[in-house]
Write a protein that holds these residues in place. Structure first.
Motif: not given
Length: 259
Positions: A4-6, A61-65, A75-77
Motif C-alpha cells: 500500500l502506498e502511504v 523489511g520489504e517496505s520502502a520509505g 502509528a498513522g502508517d
C-alpha cells in the motif's frame, strides 16, 4: 504479501486468516530494525482461527520509505493499512518500538482498541547516567558496529550465536537514516504520565534478561495501567523468536480464554 502506498512510503503487509473467525483481528507490529517475520510463529497459529495482520514499518523489511518519522507518524502508517483493509476494532500486539506504536494507537484511537499486548516494551525511555553515556557513545561508532552491538545484546545469554548473526545481518539491511531516526524517536518517547487514560485490558510480556528495556522499567509502567496483566519469561529482548511457543500460548490465553 500485499503493498500500500502511504505518504511517500510503500508498506508491505500480510492479511491472513478467516474474516469471520474468532474475535477481532490481531495486528502484529514489529520493533526497531526488525520486520514482520518476527511474528511468524504467532501468525501461523492465530491465522487458523482468526484474522491476523502484520506489516513491515516504513524503511524496514520489504517496505520502502523515509525513516524521518515520529512514533505518532508510524502509528498513522498502521492505521492507514487498517483503514485500507476496512478494519475498525482490533488488538495491537507490539514488540519493543511496536509496543510504543501500540500505546500511541490506544491513546489516540481508544474506540478502535479492544485490548492490547505489549511485548518487551515500555512507556518512557529512561537511562542511568552510565547507560545514557554508553548509548550516546554507541551512536558515534561505525554504523554496522552500532547495529550489531544493539542486536547482539538483545538476546539472552546462551541463544545460538549463528541465529543472532542472521538477525544482525537482516537488521543491517535497514537504511542508516531509518535506523537512526527511529532510534531518536524511541529515545524521546514518553507517555508514562498518560497511561491512566488507557482503560482496555493490557497484557505486558517481558523477558527477564532484557537489558535493552529492563524489566524494572516495565514493572514501573505496569503499575500505572488501570487493567494490566504481567507475564515475565526466561528470555531477553527478542521474545517473539526466543520463546515463540510460550509467547503464542500466553497471547492465546489473553485474547480468548480471558475474554
Amino acid at each position: 504479501m500485499a503493498q500500500l502506498e502511504v505518504d511517500g512510503a510503500t508498506l508491505t503487509y500480510d492479511d491472513e486468516g478467516p474474516r469471520d473467525g474468532d474475535g477481532v483481528p490481531l495486528v502484529f507490529i514489529h520493533g526497531w530494525t526488525a520486520n514482520r517475520h518476527r511474528w511468524d510463529h504467532q501468525m501461523a497459529h492465530f491465522a487458523l482461527t482468526r484474522r491476523v495482520i502484520r506489516l513491515d514499518l516504513r524503511g524496514h523489511g520489504e517496505s520502502a520509505g523515509s525513516g524521518r518519522r515520529s512514533i505518532e507518524e508510524l502509528a498513522g502508517d498502521v492505521l492507514a493499512v487498517l483503514d485500507h483493509l476496512k478494519v475498525d476494532r482490533f488488538v495491537p500486539v507490539g514488540h519493543s518500538m511496536g509496543g510504543m506504536i501500540s500505546q500511541t494507537l490506544a491513546l489516540g484511537h481508544p474506540e478502535r482498541i479492544e485490548r492490547m499486548v505489549l511485548v518487551n516494551s515500555i512507556s518512557r525511555m529512561a537511562f542511568s547516567r552510565g547507560r545514557g553515556l554508553l548509548m550516546a557513545v554507541s551512536t558515534r561508532v561505525p554504523f554496522k558496529l552500532f547495529v550489531a552491538a544493539n542486536i547482539q545484546r538483545a538476546f539472552a545469554p546462551g541463544y545460538p550465536r549463528e541465529e543472532i548473526r542472521e538477525y544482525i545481518r537482516a537488521s543491517a539491511t535497514t537504511p542508516r537514516e531509518v535506523v537512526m531516526t527511529c532510534y531518536d524517536a524511541m529515545r524521546s518517547f514518553d507517555i508514562l504520565d498518560r497511561l491512566g487514560e488507557i482503560l482496555v485490558p493490557t497484557l505486558l510480556v517481558h523477558g527477564y534478561h532484557d537489558i535493552q528495556l529492563p524489566v524494572a522499567q516495565m514493572l514501573r509502567m505496569a503499575k500505572a495501567y488501570p487493567d494490566a496483566v504481567v507475564r515475565i519469561m526466561d528470555a531477553g529482548h527478542e521474545l517473539p523468536v526466543e520463546k515463540p511457543a510460550e509467547l503464542t500460548s500466553t497471547l492465546d490465553w489473553f485474547v480468548s480464554e480471558r475474554a
